[in-house]
Scaffold this active site. Structure first.
Site, PDB file in Angstrom:
ATOM      1  N   GLY A 174     -15.959  54.268  56.376  1.00 11.95           N
ATOM      2  CA  GLY A 174     -14.758  53.675  57.000  1.00 11.95           C
ATOM      3  C   GLY A 174     -13.910  54.720  57.453  1.00 11.95           C
ATOM      4  O   GLY A 174     -14.444  56.144  57.436  1.00 11.95           O
TER       5      GLY A 174
ATOM      6  N   LYS B  45      -3.741  43.254  48.424  1.00  9.59           N
ATOM      7  CA  LYS B  45      -3.859  44.641  47.979  1.00  9.59           C
ATOM      8  C   LYS B  45      -3.065  44.989  46.680  1.00  9.59           C
ATOM      9  O   LYS B  45      -3.332  45.577  45.922  1.00  9.59           O
ATOM     10  CB  LYS B  45      -3.376  45.723  49.021  1.00  9.59           C
ATOM     11  CG  LYS B  45      -4.163  45.614  50.331  1.00  9.59           C
ATOM     12  CD  LYS B  45      -5.416  46.477  50.305  1.00  9.59           C
ATOM     13  CE  LYS B  45      -5.520  47.785  49.870  1.00  9.59           C
ATOM     14  NZ  LYS B  45      -6.824  48.360  49.753  1.00  9.59           N
TER      15      LYS B  45
ATOM     16  N   ASP C  86     -21.702  45.531  47.853  1.00  7.71           N
ATOM     17  CA  ASP C  86     -20.961  44.621  48.486  1.00  7.71           C
ATOM     18  C   ASP C  86     -20.065  44.277  47.286  1.00  7.71           C
ATOM     19  O   ASP C  86     -20.593  43.777  46.358  1.00  7.71           O
ATOM     20  CB  ASP C  86     -21.582  43.433  48.923  1.00  7.71           C
ATOM     21  CG  ASP C  86     -20.605  42.191  49.538  1.00  7.71           C
ATOM     22  OD1 ASP C  86     -19.412  42.442  49.219  1.00  7.71           O
ATOM     23  OD2 ASP C  86     -21.017  41.417  50.240  1.00  7.71           O
ATOM     24  N   ILE C  87     -18.814  44.874  47.326  1.00 12.00           N
ATOM     25  CA  ILE C  87     -17.784  44.554  46.130  1.00 12.00           C
ATOM     26  C   ILE C  87     -17.293  43.368  45.761  1.00 12.00           C
ATOM     27  O   ILE C  87     -17.000  42.987  44.861  1.00 12.00           O
ATOM     28  CB  ILE C  87     -16.747  45.472  46.525  1.00 12.00           C
ATOM     29  CG1 ILE C  87     -15.783  45.265  47.372  1.00 12.00           C
ATOM     30  CG2 ILE C  87     -17.067  47.049  46.505  1.00 12.00           C
ATOM     31  CD1 ILE C  87     -14.317  45.778  47.541  1.00 12.00           C
TER      32      ILE C  87
ATOM     33  N   ALA D 292     -12.065  48.034  52.135  1.00 10.19           N
ATOM     34  CA  ALA D 292     -10.923  46.826  52.276  1.00 10.19           C
ATOM     35  C   ALA D 292     -11.177  46.134  53.559  1.00 10.19           C
ATOM     36  O   ALA D 292     -12.046  46.513  54.406  1.00 10.19           O
ATOM     37  CB  ALA D 292      -9.765  47.593  52.239  1.00 10.19           C
ATOM     38  N   TYR D 293     -10.603  44.774  53.206  1.00 10.67           N
ATOM     39  CA  TYR D 293     -10.616  44.194  54.489  1.00 10.67           C
ATOM     40  C   TYR D 293      -9.219  44.458  55.045  1.00 10.67           C
ATOM     41  O   TYR D 293      -8.054  44.050  54.526  1.00 10.67           O
ATOM     42  CB  TYR D 293     -10.868  42.573  54.044  1.00 10.67           C
ATOM     43  CG  TYR D 293     -10.877  41.766  55.009  1.00 10.67           C
ATOM     44  CD1 TYR D 293     -11.847  41.644  56.195  1.00 10.67           C
ATOM     45  CD2 TYR D 293      -9.833  40.563  55.303  1.00 10.67           C
ATOM     46  CE1 TYR D 293     -11.847  40.783  57.426  1.00 10.67           C
ATOM     47  CE2 TYR D 293      -9.691  39.859  56.644  1.00 10.67           C
ATOM     48  CZ  TYR D 293     -10.738  40.099  57.441  1.00 10.67           C
ATOM     49  OH  TYR D 293     -10.969  39.275  58.576  1.00 10.67           O
TER      50      TYR D 293
ATOM     51  N   THR E  43      -1.637  50.536  49.937  1.00 12.86           N
ATOM     52  CA  THR E  43      -1.050  50.519  51.170  1.00 12.86           C
ATOM     53  C   THR E  43       0.412  50.384  51.065  1.00 12.86           C
ATOM     54  O   THR E  43       0.991  49.977  50.153  1.00 12.86           O
ATOM     55  CB  THR E  43      -1.466  49.080  52.038  1.00 12.86           C
ATOM     56  OG1 THR E  43      -0.699  48.977  53.173  1.00 12.86           O
ATOM     57  CG2 THR E  43      -1.523  48.057  51.007  1.00 12.86           C
ATOM     58  N   ASP E  44       1.168  50.807  51.998  1.00 14.81           N
ATOM     59  CA  ASP E  44       2.837  50.683  52.285  1.00 14.81           C
ATOM     60  C   ASP E  44       3.121  49.134  52.379  1.00 14.81           C
ATOM     61  O   ASP E  44       4.252  48.763  52.126  1.00 14.81           O
ATOM     62  CB  ASP E  44       3.361  51.320  53.417  1.00 14.81           C
ATOM     63  CG  ASP E  44       2.530  50.975  54.847  1.00 14.81           C
ATOM     64  OD1 ASP E  44       1.264  50.950  54.679  1.00 14.81           O
ATOM     65  OD2 ASP E  44       3.214  50.930  55.712  1.00 14.81           O
TER      66      ASP E  44
ATOM     67  N   TYR F  84      -2.207  40.220  53.414  1.00 15.76           N
ATOM     68  CA  TYR F  84      -3.024  41.566  53.343  1.00 15.76           C
ATOM     69  C   TYR F  84      -1.922  42.414  52.232  1.00 15.76           C
ATOM     70  O   TYR F  84      -2.836  42.813  51.124  1.00 15.76           O
ATOM     71  CB  TYR F  84      -2.983  42.473  54.692  1.00 15.76           C
ATOM     72  CG  TYR F  84      -3.440  43.915  54.653  1.00 15.76           C
ATOM     73  CD1 TYR F  84      -4.723  43.935  54.088  1.00 15.76           C
ATOM     74  CD2 TYR F  84      -2.563  44.840  54.465  1.00 15.76           C
ATOM     75  CE1 TYR F  84      -5.104  45.209  54.087  1.00 15.76           C
ATOM     76  CE2 TYR F  84      -2.906  46.126  54.296  1.00 15.76           C
ATOM     77  CZ  TYR F  84      -4.061  46.434  54.148  1.00 15.76           C
ATOM     78  OH  TYR F  84      -4.468  47.776  54.005  1.00 15.76           O
TER      79      TYR F  84
HETATM   80  N1  LIG Z   1      -6.044  51.396  58.098  1.00 18.64           N
HETATM   81  C1  LIG Z   1      -4.616  51.647  57.929  1.00 18.64           C
HETATM   82  O1  LIG Z   1      -3.863  51.797  58.513  1.00 18.64           O
HETATM   83  C2  LIG Z   1      -4.364  51.612  56.418  1.00 18.64           C
HETATM   84  C3  LIG Z   1      -3.181  51.644  55.887  1.00 18.64           C
HETATM   85  C4  LIG Z   1      -2.558  51.905  54.405  1.00 18.64           C
HETATM   86  C5  LIG Z   1      -3.895  51.737  53.779  1.00 18.64           C
HETATM   87  N2  LIG Z   1      -4.819  51.322  54.226  1.00 18.64           N
HETATM   88  C6  LIG Z   1      -6.084  51.332  53.264  1.00 18.64           C
HETATM   89  O2  LIG Z   1      -6.978  52.652  53.186  1.00 18.64           O
HETATM   90  C7  LIG Z   1      -8.261  52.209  52.868  1.00 18.64           C
HETATM   91  C8  LIG Z   1      -9.213  52.624  53.886  1.00 18.64           C
HETATM   92  O3  LIG Z   1      -8.999  51.937  55.232  1.00 18.64           O
HETATM   93  P1  LIG Z   1      -9.675  52.268  56.517  1.00 18.64           P
HETATM   94  O4  LIG Z   1      -8.614  52.431  57.790  1.00 18.64           O
HETATM   95  O5  LIG Z   1     -10.545  53.615  56.108  1.00 18.64           O
HETATM   96  O6  LIG Z   1     -10.322  50.966  56.866  1.00 18.64           O
HETATM   97  P2  LIG Z   1     -11.838  50.825  57.533  1.00 18.64           P
HETATM   98  O7  LIG Z   1     -12.146  51.846  58.439  1.00 18.64           O
HETATM   99  O8  LIG Z   1     -11.719  49.447  57.919  1.00 18.64           O
HETATM  100  O9  LIG Z   1     -12.874  50.981  56.272  1.00 18.64           O
HETATM  101  C9  LIG Z   1     -13.015  49.955  55.151  1.00 18.64           C
HETATM  102  C10 LIG Z   1     -14.503  50.026  54.577  1.00 18.64           C
HETATM  103  O10 LIG Z   1     -14.749  49.111  53.490  1.00 18.64           O
HETATM  104  C11 LIG Z   1     -16.106  48.734  53.793  1.00 18.64           C
HETATM  105  N3  LIG Z   1     -15.957  47.258  53.444  1.00 18.64           N
HETATM  106  C12 LIG Z   1     -15.358  46.007  53.774  1.00 18.64           C
HETATM  107  N4  LIG Z   1     -15.876  45.021  52.925  1.00 18.64           N
HETATM  108  C13 LIG Z   1     -16.526  45.658  51.965  1.00 18.64           C
HETATM  109  C14 LIG Z   1     -17.215  45.138  51.102  1.00 18.64           C
HETATM  110  N5  LIG Z   1     -17.111  43.706  50.868  1.00 18.64           N
HETATM  111  N6  LIG Z   1     -17.957  45.682  50.321  1.00 18.64           N
HETATM  112  C15 LIG Z   1     -18.341  47.194  50.472  1.00 18.64           C
HETATM  113  N7  LIG Z   1     -17.721  47.734  51.563  1.00 18.64           N
HETATM  114  C16 LIG Z   1     -16.880  46.986  52.398  1.00 18.64           C
HETATM  115  C17 LIG Z   1     -16.323  48.615  55.311  1.00 18.64           C
HETATM  116  O11 LIG Z   1     -17.657  48.650  55.629  1.00 18.64           O
HETATM  117  P3  LIG Z   1     -18.137  48.251  57.173  1.00 18.64           P
HETATM  118  O12 LIG Z   1     -17.793  49.255  57.919  1.00 18.64           O
HETATM  119  O13 LIG Z   1     -19.666  47.995  56.584  1.00 18.64           O
HETATM  120  O14 LIG Z   1     -17.475  46.951  57.240  1.00 18.64           O
HETATM  121  C18 LIG Z   1     -15.455  50.187  55.692  1.00 18.64           C
HETATM  122  O15 LIG Z   1     -16.763  51.257  55.543  1.00 18.64           O
HETATM  123  C19 LIG Z   1      -8.149  50.697  52.498  1.00 18.64           C
HETATM  124  O16 LIG Z   1      -8.068  50.616  51.066  1.00 18.64           O
HETATM  125  C20 LIG Z   1      -7.164  50.264  52.987  1.00 18.64           C
HETATM  126  O17 LIG Z   1      -6.305  49.123  52.578  1.00 18.64           O
HETATM  127  C21 LIG Z   1      -5.350  51.517  55.386  1.00 18.64           C
END
Ligand SMILES: NC(=O)c1ccc[n+]([C@@H]2O[C@H](COP(=O)([O-])OP(=O)(O)OC[C@H]3O[C@@H](n4cnc5c(N)ncnc54)[C@H](OP(=O)(O)O)[C@@H]3O)[C@@H](O)[C@H]2O)c1
Length: 292
Positions: free
Chosen positions: A14, A134, A41-42, A65-66, A106-107, A130
């Site tokens: 991710g 979380k 797969d979590i 995360a989703y 997350t915020d 969402y």
């Molecule tokens: N993006 C933001 O702005 C943001 C803001 C605050 C907090 N966060 C948090 O930061 C963390 C990382 O986010 P990110 O931006 O890096 O998101 P991301 O690029 O979408 O990465 C999420 C990862 O989770 C994997 N995943 C999804 N469903 C899964 C499942 N059922 N089993 C195993 N793996 C699974 C995805 O795999 P695939 O690629 O194979 O789908 C992807 O590698 C998350 O916890 C998110 O809630 C993100």
């Protein structure tokens, strides 16, 4: 010399996971195992249990995360299956092998209806599915295992781009500006951007200091999305107008917090590592991507 800590990272390809993986793989103090969706797969408790308990990890980082905030409003079951129950499955396995369970949060757990930034001791009260999924994930982790670290970050930008969102905000802005497309960005919604490169190093510092509990780990300061976009184009030397609009002019399926800026009351006493101001982090990101 002490034995390296055995660290597993779930969600390793991710946006955040890629930078954690890059940093941790290079550190001698860790014996690092990146896991992606093909490995685990979590949502499936048995698969989580089997993968995590077959090796005795000292630390399991859950960056999976989703993250599609608007889609979560319709896909409530998926949001909770991944963000809440997936986290529970990992926490149960961590308890069994006595590993530190790290949950990236997350915020969006905050309501965002006040002018000041949120600290770790502020009460969460999410305004969308969402955020609710979380926050439930955070609580399930904390209730399930005695050793957990919840690292809250926000408005993430990193070289890999969010796989779940198909890029990141900065990339979208630069792409549209370069294409000469009209740009309108919200000026009354505030947050603290987080550069994944910095978050990975913060996480390393937190593991080294043995930190548990909740930590806010965004880059320092806050801004509106309009300010963030304007700064990005300016720093990338791209001249293109951006119209500043209120959030009310850009309705979305999910309600979003108006001010979800994060600040940490804890970091200074935990580690000497400092999250730099978001403007410096943005400059570094644009350099990493060769926009400067
Ligand atoms: N993006 C933001 O702005 C943001 C803001 C605050 C907090 N966060 C948090 O930061 C963390 C990382 O986010 P990110 O931006 O890096 O998101 P991301 O690029 O979408 O990465 C999420 C990862 O989770 C994997 N995943 C999804 N469903 C899964 C499942 N059922 N089993 C195993 N793996 C699974 C995805 O795999 P695939 O690629 O194979 O789908 C992807 O590698 C998350 O916890 C998110 O809630 C993100």
């Amino acid at each position: 010399m002490t034995n390296p800590l055995k660290v597993a990272l779930i969600g390793a390809n991710g946006q955040l996971g890629s930078d954690i993986a890059k940093h941790f793989a290079d550190c001698d103090r860790y014996q690092f195992t990146p896991l992606n969706r093909a490995d685990i797969d979590i949502r499936q408790e048995e698969s989580v249990h089997q993968v995590l308990t077959s090796q005795k990890f000292d630390v399991v980082i859950n960056s999976a995360a989703y993250v599609r905030v608007d889609d979560c409003e319709q896909e409530v079951e998926t949001a909770f299956a991944v963000n809440a129950f997936g986290a529970l499955h990992i926490a149960r396995a961590c308890r069994e092998i006595d590993a530190l369970c790290v949950y990236i949060s997350t915020d969006y757990v905050f309501r965002g209806d006040r002018p000041s930034p949120y600290t770790e001791s502020d009460l969460a009260d999410p305004v969308n599915i969402y955020g609710a999924s979380k926050f439930t994930g955070e609580n399930l982790v904390r209730q399930t295992t005695p050793r957990s670290l919840i690292l809250r970050i926000s408005s993430v930008f990193g070289k890999a781009g969010a796989s779940g969102k198909g890029g990141n905000f900065i990339e979208t802005i630069i792409k549209k500006a370069k294409a000469g497309d009209p740009l309108k960005v919200v000026n009354d919604m505030f947050m603290s951007p987080t550069y994944t490169y910095d978050a990975a190093r913060l996480l390393d510092a937190l593991l080294q200091s043995g930190t548990t509990g909740i930590v806010h780990g965004a880059n320092a300061g806050s801004c509106s999305w309009y300010e963030f976009a304007t700064q990005a184009l300016e720093l990338a030397h791209i001249s293109h107008p951006i119209a500043s609009i209120p959030a009310s002019a850009f309705p979305t399926k999910a309600t979003r917090p108006m001010n979800s800026a994060l600040v940490s009351d804890r970091l200074e006493s935990i580690t000497t590592f400092k999250m730099r101001p978001w403007q410096e982090a943005l400059t570094a990101y644009l350099e990493e991507k060769s926009y400067r």
